[in-house]
Design an enzyme around this catalytic site. Structure first.
Site, PDB file in Angstrom:
ATOM      1  N   SER A 295       0.864  -1.355  -0.007  1.00  0.00           N
ATOM      2  CA  SER A 295       0.081   0.000  -0.094  1.00  0.00           C
ATOM      3  C   SER A 295       0.802   1.204   0.107  1.00  0.00           C
ATOM      4  O   SER A 295       0.372   2.274  -0.194  1.00  0.00           O
ATOM      5  CB  SER A 295      -0.895  -0.145   1.248  1.00  0.00           C
ATOM      6  OG  SER A 295      -2.213  -0.549   0.831  1.00  0.00           O
TER       7      SER A 295
ATOM      8  N   LYS B 210       0.203   3.450  -2.796  1.00  0.00           N
ATOM      9  CA  LYS B 210      -0.619   4.240  -3.111  1.00  0.00           C
ATOM     10  C   LYS B 210      -0.227   5.702  -2.993  1.00  0.00           C
ATOM     11  O   LYS B 210      -0.854   6.684  -3.701  1.00  0.00           O
ATOM     12  CB  LYS B 210      -1.884   4.098  -2.086  1.00  0.00           C
ATOM     13  CG  LYS B 210      -2.537   2.783  -2.344  1.00  0.00           C
ATOM     14  CD  LYS B 210      -3.545   2.258  -1.277  1.00  0.00           C
ATOM     15  CE  LYS B 210      -3.929   0.697  -1.659  1.00  0.00           C
ATOM     16  NZ  LYS B 210      -4.299   0.204  -0.456  1.00  0.00           N
TER      17      LYS B 210
ATOM     18  N   TYR C 285      -3.269  -2.081 -10.318  1.00  0.00           N
ATOM     19  CA  TYR C 285      -3.224  -2.030  -8.684  1.00  0.00           C
ATOM     20  C   TYR C 285      -2.354  -3.403  -8.492  1.00  0.00           C
ATOM     21  O   TYR C 285      -1.781  -3.056  -7.489  1.00  0.00           O
ATOM     22  CB  TYR C 285      -4.956  -2.248  -8.368  1.00  0.00           C
ATOM     23  CG  TYR C 285      -4.822  -2.324  -6.960  1.00  0.00           C
ATOM     24  CD1 TYR C 285      -4.656  -1.102  -6.171  1.00  0.00           C
ATOM     25  CD2 TYR C 285      -5.077  -3.441  -6.107  1.00  0.00           C
ATOM     26  CE1 TYR C 285      -4.450  -1.037  -4.720  1.00  0.00           C
ATOM     27  CE2 TYR C 285      -5.039  -3.456  -4.922  1.00  0.00           C
ATOM     28  CZ  TYR C 285      -4.857  -2.699  -4.268  1.00  0.00           C
ATOM     29  OH  TYR C 285      -4.593  -2.560  -2.825  1.00  0.00           O
TER      30      TYR C 285
ATOM     31  N   TYR D   3      -3.984   2.453   8.087  1.00  0.00           N
ATOM     32  CA  TYR D   3      -5.264   1.635   8.134  1.00  0.00           C
ATOM     33  C   TYR D   3      -6.109   2.535   9.088  1.00  0.00           C
ATOM     34  O   TYR D   3      -6.125   3.548   9.117  1.00  0.00           O
ATOM     35  CB  TYR D   3      -4.659   0.106   8.491  1.00  0.00           C
ATOM     36  CG  TYR D   3      -3.887  -0.378   7.322  1.00  0.00           C
ATOM     37  CD1 TYR D   3      -4.326  -0.370   6.121  1.00  0.00           C
ATOM     38  CD2 TYR D   3      -2.530  -0.645   7.785  1.00  0.00           C
ATOM     39  CE1 TYR D   3      -3.338  -0.983   5.020  1.00  0.00           C
ATOM     40  CE2 TYR D   3      -1.697  -1.331   6.726  1.00  0.00           C
ATOM     41  CZ  TYR D   3      -2.086  -1.241   5.401  1.00  0.00           C
ATOM     42  OH  TYR D   3      -1.177  -1.822   4.653  1.00  0.00           O
TER      43      TYR D   3
ATOM     44  N   VAL E 122       1.331  -3.488   3.657  1.00  0.00           N
ATOM     45  CA  VAL E 122       0.998  -5.065   4.431  1.00  0.00           C
ATOM     46  C   VAL E 122       2.301  -6.153   4.178  1.00  0.00           C
ATOM     47  O   VAL E 122       2.439  -7.030   4.714  1.00  0.00           O
ATOM     48  CB  VAL E 122      -0.208  -6.126   4.219  1.00  0.00           C
ATOM     49  CG1 VAL E 122      -1.467  -5.441   4.778  1.00  0.00           C
ATOM     50  CG2 VAL E 122      -0.261  -6.222   2.629  1.00  0.00           C
TER      51      VAL E 122
HETATM   52  N1  GLU Z   1      -2.388  -5.809  -2.187  1.00  0.00           N
HETATM   53  C1  GLU Z   1      -3.051  -5.607  -0.998  1.00  0.00           C
HETATM   54  C2  GLU Z   1      -4.372  -5.677  -0.847  1.00  0.00           C
HETATM   55  O1  GLU Z   1      -5.005  -5.147  -2.047  1.00  0.00           O
HETATM   56  C3  GLU Z   1      -2.398  -4.150  -0.311  1.00  0.00           C
HETATM   57  C4  GLU Z   1      -2.837  -4.301   1.125  1.00  0.00           C
HETATM   58  C5  GLU Z   1      -2.087  -3.192   1.892  1.00  0.00           C
HETATM   59  O2  GLU Z   1      -0.827  -3.063   1.687  1.00  0.00           O
HETATM   60  O3  GLU Z   1      -2.509  -2.402   2.530  1.00  0.00           O
HETATM   61  O4  GLU Z   1      -5.194  -6.076  -0.329  1.00  0.00           O
END
Ligand code: GLU
Length: 303
Positions: free
Chosen positions: A63, A66, A188, A239, A257
């Site tokens: 993530s 992002k 993504y 998160y 994650v």
């Molecule tokens: N590829 C993970 C998902 O889409 C990313 C999650 C993350 O790092 O928050 O669940």
């Protein structure tokens, strides 16, 4: 300030935490990463680099990516992005479907998964080859042409990505995803599978500590846009624990994650830390503690 001594001390101190927490298992390729890996890097605004542990070893940034797609969207799509995605913490899981339905397909912020899908979709309208655009962008920001997508992780993401598919199809049904769902998800899954080291990451996010200018001095985004990305990291970057992170770290941070966390002290420095085992909120357990020790010991905070 002797950042090298500070982070060497922290690396020693957080070692007992490696055995605690859980490595993300819902993406099988991530479950295979040894839990005793640890790295930290600090890059000051005037270019001094300090590293400890395996700071040159690439890991799955998940993530954290992002930040890069949001930055590209702000550059290429601009302010109209905010018609399609909000700027409030979600107070729900990063992959929640319920909230998206209540809120008619407008994701709360760009850092939850549905928000990232909208950001990627918006970017693809301006830059159809968004995967290539993103890879070139992170290579340029980090100054490392070897940065690449880990295809094993990308495949693993795709094979286990039904929740992301659900979110994307729901966005499409609500009219907030205009492109082809599979094409958006392909970008993504690849962005999550970017493999970068802590050294790559402190360089790549340096523009957030330098008023929008990258390590080579070139403008990446305006100072105002850098401020906004930092604000989103502070309020939505970790998160459902962003309040706790503001409390414990006192600086904007974005986690993934894969166990990575990046953070900035605007005007001063960028930091990256990696330790694969996660706490209950999905943030790197030793990584959070390392950043907490860092801001505590250096007195650096935005508050
Ligand atoms: N590829 C993970 C998902 O889409 C990313 C999650 C993350 O790092 O928050 O669940």
């Amino acid at each position: 300030m002797d950042y090298q001594a500070v982070i060497d001390g922290i690396a020693e101190e957080v070692r007992p935490l490696f055995a605690r927490g859980r490595v993300a298992a819902y993406i099988p390729a991530l479950a295979a990463v040894p839990r005793d890996r640890f790295a930290m890097a600090v890059l000051t605004a005037d270019g001094a680099l300090a590293t400890t542990g395996c700071a040159g070893e690439p890991f799955s940034i998940q993530s954290i990516s992002k930040i890069f797609t949001l930055t590209l969207a702000l550059r290429h799509v601009g302010e109209k992005l905010w018609k399609r995605v909000g700027r409030e913490p979600s107070g729900s899981a990063f992959n929640s479907l319920v909230q998206l339905e209540y809120e008619h397909g407008i994701p709360r912020n760009p850092f939850i998964n549905s928000g990232a899908h909208v950001v990627t979709d918006s970017l693809m309208q301006e830059r159809p080859y968004a995967r290539d655009t993103l890879l070139a962008f992170v290579r340029e920001l980090s100054g490392n042409d070897a940065v690449a997508f880990d295809e094993t992780v990308a495949r693993s993401e795709a094979e286990t990505g039904d929740r992301n598919r659900s979110l994307a199809y729901f966005l499409k049904a609500e009219g907030n995803l205009t492109g082809d769902v599979d094409a958006v998800l392909d970008v993504y899954f690849h962005q999550c599978a970017l493999a970068m080291s802590c050294v790559d990451l402190v360089r790549a996010i340096a523009f957030l500590a330098r008023g929008g200018r990258g390590v080579d001095g070139a403008r990446v985004v305006s100072a105002g846009q850098a401020k906004r990305i930092n604000a989103l990291m502070q309020t939505c970057g970790t998160y459902d624990a962003a309040g706790e992170m503001a409390f414990r770290l006192g600086i904007p941070a974005k986690s993934g994650v894969g166990g990575g966390i990046v953070a900035v002290v605007p005007g001063k420095l960028s930091i990256a830390v990696w330790s694969p085992a996660l706490d209950k909120t999905g943030n790197s357990l030793a990584g959070v503690r390392a950043l907490e020790l860092f801001t505590g010991r250096t007195g650096l905070t935005v508050f």
